[in-house]
Write an enzyme that holds these catalytic residues in place. Structure first.
Site, PDB file in Angstrom:
ATOM      1  N   LYS A 125     -13.863 -26.776   4.614  1.00  0.00           N
ATOM      2  CA  LYS A 125     -14.397 -27.814   5.509  1.00  0.00           C
ATOM      3  C   LYS A 125     -13.497 -29.051   5.500  1.00  0.00           C
ATOM      4  CE  LYS A 125     -17.287 -30.187   8.047  1.00  0.00           C
ATOM      5  NZ  LYS A 125     -17.892 -29.925   9.332  1.00  0.00           N
ATOM      6  N   LYS A 175     -16.919 -40.460   5.474  1.00  0.00           N
ATOM      7  CA  LYS A 175     -17.185 -39.743   4.212  1.00  0.00           C
ATOM      8  C   LYS A 175     -16.272 -38.510   4.095  1.00  0.00           C
ATOM      9  CE  LYS A 175     -20.361 -36.857   4.754  1.00  0.00           C
ATOM     10  NZ  LYS A 175     -20.690 -35.482   4.998  1.00  0.00           N
ATOM     11  N   THR A 188     -21.690 -31.371   4.163  1.00  0.00           N
ATOM     12  CA  THR A 188     -20.259 -31.549   3.891  1.00  0.00           C
ATOM     13  C   THR A 188     -20.158 -32.480   2.695  1.00  0.00           C
ATOM     14  OG1 THR A 188     -19.778 -31.334   6.237  1.00  0.00           O
ATOM     15  CG2 THR A 188     -18.037 -32.251   4.848  1.00  0.00           C
TER      16      THR A 188
HETATM   17  P1  NAP Z   1     -28.370 -36.812   9.541  1.00  0.00           P
HETATM   18  O1  NAP Z   1     -28.904 -36.753  10.931  1.00  0.00           O
HETATM   19  O2  NAP Z   1     -28.218 -38.136   8.880  1.00  0.00           O
HETATM   20  O3  NAP Z   1     -29.261 -35.853   8.630  1.00  0.00           O
HETATM   21  C1  NAP Z   1     -29.309 -35.891   7.240  1.00  0.00           C
HETATM   22  C2  NAP Z   1     -30.752 -35.711   6.838  1.00  0.00           C
HETATM   23  O4  NAP Z   1     -30.833 -35.595   5.418  1.00  0.00           O
HETATM   24  C3  NAP Z   1     -31.626 -36.901   7.248  1.00  0.00           C
HETATM   25  O5  NAP Z   1     -32.766 -36.440   7.938  1.00  0.00           O
HETATM   26  C4  NAP Z   1     -31.980 -37.544   5.907  1.00  0.00           C
HETATM   27  O6  NAP Z   1     -33.240 -38.140   5.849  1.00  0.00           O
HETATM   28  C5  NAP Z   1     -31.946 -36.343   4.988  1.00  0.00           C
HETATM   29  N1  NAP Z   1     -31.780 -36.760   3.596  1.00  0.00           N
HETATM   30  C6  NAP Z   1     -30.808 -37.535   3.052  1.00  0.00           C
HETATM   31  N2  NAP Z   1     -31.026 -37.713   1.739  1.00  0.00           N
HETATM   32  C7  NAP Z   1     -32.150 -37.033   1.445  1.00  0.00           C
HETATM   33  C8  NAP Z   1     -32.887 -36.822   0.263  1.00  0.00           C
HETATM   34  N3  NAP Z   1     -32.489 -37.374  -0.897  1.00  0.00           N
HETATM   35  N4  NAP Z   1     -33.996 -36.065   0.331  1.00  0.00           N
HETATM   36  C9  NAP Z   1     -34.390 -35.521   1.492  1.00  0.00           C
HETATM   37  N5  NAP Z   1     -33.746 -35.678   2.653  1.00  0.00           N
HETATM   38  C10 NAP Z   1     -32.628 -36.421   2.639  1.00  0.00           C
HETATM   39  O7  NAP Z   1     -26.937 -36.122   9.499  1.00  0.00           O
HETATM   40  P2  NAP Z   1     -26.427 -34.779  10.232  1.00  0.00           P
HETATM   41  O8  NAP Z   1     -25.605 -35.154  11.400  1.00  0.00           O
HETATM   42  O9  NAP Z   1     -27.544 -33.816  10.388  1.00  0.00           O
HETATM   43  O10 NAP Z   1     -25.387 -34.268   9.132  1.00  0.00           O
HETATM   44  C11 NAP Z   1     -25.823 -33.684   7.921  1.00  0.00           C
HETATM   45  C12 NAP Z   1     -24.606 -33.186   7.137  1.00  0.00           C
HETATM   46  O11 NAP Z   1     -23.908 -32.212   7.908  1.00  0.00           O
HETATM   47  C13 NAP Z   1     -23.591 -34.288   6.799  1.00  0.00           C
HETATM   48  O12 NAP Z   1     -23.026 -34.034   5.544  1.00  0.00           O
HETATM   49  C14 NAP Z   1     -22.559 -34.138   7.911  1.00  0.00           C
HETATM   50  O13 NAP Z   1     -21.300 -34.618   7.506  1.00  0.00           O
HETATM   51  C15 NAP Z   1     -22.571 -32.634   8.118  1.00  0.00           C
HETATM   52  N6  NAP Z   1     -22.175 -32.171   9.460  1.00  0.00           N
HETATM   53  C16 NAP Z   1     -22.598 -32.811  10.587  1.00  0.00           C
HETATM   54  C17 NAP Z   1     -22.209 -32.341  11.837  1.00  0.00           C
HETATM   55  C18 NAP Z   1     -22.639 -33.013  13.116  1.00  0.00           C
HETATM   56  O14 NAP Z   1     -21.993 -32.776  14.152  1.00  0.00           O
HETATM   57  N7  NAP Z   1     -23.701 -33.831  13.114  1.00  0.00           N
HETATM   58  C19 NAP Z   1     -21.411 -31.200  11.933  1.00  0.00           C
HETATM   59  C20 NAP Z   1     -21.030 -30.550  10.769  1.00  0.00           C
HETATM   60  C21 NAP Z   1     -21.419 -31.036   9.540  1.00  0.00           C
HETATM   61  P3  NAP Z   1     -33.685 -39.361   6.801  1.00  0.00           P
HETATM   62  O15 NAP Z   1     -34.344 -38.680   7.952  1.00  0.00           O
HETATM   63  O16 NAP Z   1     -34.581 -40.177   5.978  1.00  0.00           O
HETATM   64  O17 NAP Z   1     -32.416 -40.093   7.184  1.00  0.00           O
END
Ligand code: NAP
Length: 285
Positions: free
Chosen positions: A170, A238, A95
């Site tokens: 979104k 965010k 997102t």
């Molecule tokens: P998350 O658990 O923080 O996952 C993000 C992942 O991206 C982490 O593993 C992080 O690495 C990795 N990352 C960040 N920067 C990076 C880089 N430069 N190079 C490589 N890897 C990198 O978050 P999430 O809940 O999965 O959400 C991910 C996205 O989807 C967000 O934008 C969120 O708003 C969206 N989203 C989430 C949900 C939900 O319910 N969770 C639903 C819809 C959309 P690390 O392991 O080192 O932290």
């Protein structure tokens, strides 16, 4: 056919797992390597940089945290574009900002790569169960070639138009969630104050016009005092910021969304930015 996958957090890990299960040869990269270990044990191949991953993959999917992370992965040193080949399709499921999606599509085009924006909704549960909703912006022909891959974890795929349109869809989604989360937590707060049985209130409201995803998914988590993410408070902040910034460009005021952002900011200031969004109730309980 090989698929590259970057971002193995709450959402990405489950999505990548579905791709392995579907038989794709998966190349993976994540900032923290340990999060890739269980996928590597299931057959995924670790790549040392996004550049290497792009070079080794036919298609690339990304779902990282913030727009800044997306910029780094695509445009940074040893980033995806440094390893890209004409004819590839890159799909950003993060997102992120509509303006960044437009920029990536433009820079992709210069390299012969189609970049789609494809943010998802459906939460951690939707990712685990492979029934997310994906909102697509970008060249439609790119979507058609990547659709079988998205089908592995998305049960609904909606094409919204040119680059950035998926991110706008979104943002609209998150404006609605701002209302359902504040509504759901205020409902529980009121029901508790009036001495009602909260489980019964959730069951009752779920059967009528008040039913919504936040109520049926996050309401029960609150009653179990489960404030784990789910969906991080910091990511919702965010998202609301992105929506309000885009709304400003259209000169429209979104007072309800603004208030939700203020409440979530208060929650983050209280040290709960890494909790799940259902922790909003903690402002009062
Ligand atoms: P998350 O658990 O923080 O996952 C993000 C992942 O991206 C982490 O593993 C992080 O690495 C990795 N990352 C960040 N920067 C990076 C880089 N430069 N190079 C490589 N890897 C990198 O978050 P999430 O809940 O999965 O959400 C991910 C996205 O989807 C967000 O934008 C969120 O708003 C969206 N989203 C989430 C949900 C939900 O319910 N969770 C639903 C819809 C959309 P690390 O392991 O080192 O932290």
């Amino acid at each position: 056919m090989s698929v590259g996958f970057i971002g193995l957090g709450v959402m990405g890990h489950s999505m990548a797992k579905h791709l392995i299960k579907a038989g794709y040869h998966l190349n993976v990269y994540n900032r923290t390597r340990s999060k890739a270990e269980s996928l590597i044990a299931e057959g995924a191949k670790w790549m040392d940089t996004p550049q290497e991953l792009a070079f080794e993959s036919d298609y690339v999917l990304t779902i990282v945290g913030y727009p800044e992370d997306v910029e780094k992965v695509y445009l940074g040193q040893s980033g995806l574009f440094e390893g890209s080949k004409p004819g590839q399709v890159f799909v950003d499921l993060t997102t992120s900002r509509p303006s960044l999606a437009i920029e990536l599509a433009k820079q992709g085009k210069e390299r012969g790569v189609i970049v789609l924006d494809a943010p998802v909704s459906g939460g951690d549960l939707g990712a685990r169960e492979g029934r997310l909703t994906a909102m697509i912006g970008g060249e439609a022909i790119g979507l058609e070639s990547v659709r079988p891959i998205l089908d592995c974890f998305a049960s609904n795929i909606f094409y919204h138009g040119s680059a950035g349109a998926g991110q706008h869809a979104k943002a609209a989604n998150q404006i609605m969630i701002a209302g359902t989360m504040t509504g759901m937590t205020e409902t529980l707060r009121y029901a508790k104050a009036s001495g009602l049985d909260l489980n019964k209130v959730i069951d009752t409201l779920s059967g009528g016009a008040a039913n919504n995803w936040s109520l049926s998914n996050y309401g029960p988590r609150i009653l179990k005092e489960d404030y784990s993410p789910g969906f991080f408070v910091k990511h919702f902040i965010k998202d609301l910021g992105i929506a309000l910034e885009a709304a400003q460009e259209y000169k429209i005021d979104l007072p309800g969304t603004k208030l939700a952002l203020e409440l979530y900011q208060e929650l983050a200031d209280a040290g709960l930015e890494d909790a799940g969004t259902q922790a909003l109730i903690k402002l009062w309980w």
